[in-house]
Design a protein around this motif. Structure first.
Motif, PDB file in Angstrom:
ATOM      1  N   LYS A 161     -18.199 -50.588  58.411  1.00  0.00           N
ATOM      2  CA  LYS A 161     -17.606 -51.168  57.105  1.00  0.00           C
ATOM      3  C   LYS A 161     -18.383 -50.299  56.000  1.00  0.00           C
ATOM      4  O   LYS A 161     -17.679 -50.338  54.861  1.00  0.00           O
ATOM      5  N   MET A 162     -19.686 -50.189  56.068  1.00  0.00           N
ATOM      6  CA  MET A 162     -20.411 -49.655  54.924  1.00  0.00           C
ATOM      7  C   MET A 162     -19.814 -48.307  54.780  1.00  0.00           C
ATOM      8  O   MET A 162     -19.614 -47.860  53.631  1.00  0.00           O
ATOM      9  N   ASN A 167     -16.367 -44.793  51.140  1.00  0.00           N
ATOM     10  CA  ASN A 167     -15.400 -43.731  51.103  1.00  0.00           C
ATOM     11  C   ASN A 167     -14.716 -43.756  49.642  1.00  0.00           C
ATOM     12  O   ASN A 167     -14.000 -45.051  49.494  1.00  0.00           O
ATOM     13  N   PRO A 168     -14.804 -42.760  48.946  1.00  0.00           N
ATOM     14  CA  PRO A 168     -14.050 -43.040  47.570  1.00  0.00           C
ATOM     15  C   PRO A 168     -12.529 -42.993  47.812  1.00  0.00           C
ATOM     16  O   PRO A 168     -11.731 -43.475  46.674  1.00  0.00           O
ATOM     17  N   ASP A 169     -11.993 -42.593  48.863  1.00  0.00           N
ATOM     18  CA  ASP A 169     -10.503 -42.587  49.179  1.00  0.00           C
ATOM     19  C   ASP A 169     -10.086 -43.965  49.409  1.00  0.00           C
ATOM     20  O   ASP A 169      -8.592 -44.359  49.616  1.00  0.00           O
ATOM     21  N   ASP A 191      -6.643 -46.488  52.985  1.00  0.00           N
ATOM     22  CA  ASP A 191      -6.820 -45.218  52.621  1.00  0.00           C
ATOM     23  C   ASP A 191      -5.860 -44.528  51.961  1.00  0.00           C
ATOM     24  O   ASP A 191      -4.815 -44.434  52.492  1.00  0.00           O
ATOM     25  N   THR A 192      -6.360 -44.120  50.726  1.00  0.00           N
ATOM     26  CA  THR A 192      -5.206 -43.769  49.878  1.00  0.00           C
ATOM     27  C   THR A 192      -4.828 -42.346  50.149  1.00  0.00           C
ATOM     28  O   THR A 192      -3.770 -41.772  49.508  1.00  0.00           O
TER      29      THR A 192
END
Length: 272
Positions: A161-162, A167-169, A191-192
């Protein structure tokens, strides 16, 4: 992982009991050299386990030795004649009659037999106590191993989870309980970049037998199935690939899912 989480992970207890792997033991020893709080926790855990071992030690009853001695003396006293033996010359020792020798030998044999019987019973009782204590110890070790395994799984899940949070995406969408289920909540990780959708739904009630939670993406005002949820997939396995969405929702459906959401069984929903 911070210091408190490391201490509560169970690695210290595993190290003391000899259950830690060489890598885990090496890391703990290195940490203790540089972290006073971890070292203090280690010393406290060591003392606690030593106190537990001392408290469970099998100690014979205090009066057991006295009972054995009294039994031997009682047996000897019951065999001694009441009449006083005649006085003989100090110069010439009187020879003991053969019959008296046989009686004394029988008496000694009985005394030794009683002592041996008592000691045998003590040995049997001690072995029983020891086996019971060993069985209890094995149960406690098995319990510690189970707890450590659960802690390891929880730690692995937390690290996953961390990783997603950092994750910036990754876009996080909080799903809140609807009118009938105000206490329910869940979290969607979208996740974009890859368009994969992960779901953390630990806070939802356990699905009844034959039922399963289904995730929906609301795209252009229409619900699109985003996959079926299970505890094994929670936060670890992508449920679906969703190119676009304006919101997400979860409904409770029959095992295997439904082509359209059952609106009266909706638990949570959240807009992006």
């Amino acid at each position: 992982m911070n210091t408190k989480e490391y201490i509560s992970s169970g690695i210290i207890e595993s190290y003391i009991l000899g259950l830690a792997s060489p890598d885990e033991a090496g890391i703990l020893e290195c940490v203790m050299k540089n972290n006073a709080e971890v070292k203090a926790a280690f010393e406290e855990a060591q003392k606690t386990l030593e106190d537990l071992a001392t408290a469970q030690a099998v100690i014979p009853p205090d009066d057991l030795r006295t009972k054995i001695w009294n039994k031997i003396q009682q047996e000897q006293t019951s065999e001694i004649p009441d009449e006083v033996a005649p006085v003989v010359s100090a110069d010439i020792p009187a020879a003991k009659p053969q019959e008296e020798i046989r009686i004394q030998g029988n008496r000694n044999w009985k005394v030794y037999a009683v002592a041996a019987s008592v000691l045998f019973l003590i040995s049997v009782a001690g072995n029983i106590f020891w086996m019971n204590d060993q069985a209890k110890t094995r149960e406690e070790i098995a319990q510690i191993k189970t707890e450590k395994k659960n802690q390891d799984l929880a730690m692995q899940k937390m690290n996953q989870k961390m990783g997603m949070v950092s994750n910036p995406d990754m876009k996080m969408v909080m799903l809140k309980g609807v009118e009938k289920h105000t206490d329910s909540k869940a979290m969607v990780f979208w996740d974009t970049k890859t368009k994969e959708v992960y779901l953390n739904a630990e806070s939802l009630p356990k699905a009844p037998q034959g039922m399963q939670y289904q995730l929906w993406a609301i795209a252009d005002g229409k619900p699109v199935s985003a996959g079926m949820y299970s505890e094994e997939k929670d936060s670890k396995v992508a449920l679906a690939n969703i190119p676009k969405a304006q919101a997400f929702a979860i409904t409770l459906e029959k095992q295997g899912g439904s082509p359209v959401p059952t609106m009266e069984n909706m638990y949570v929903m959240g807009e992006i």
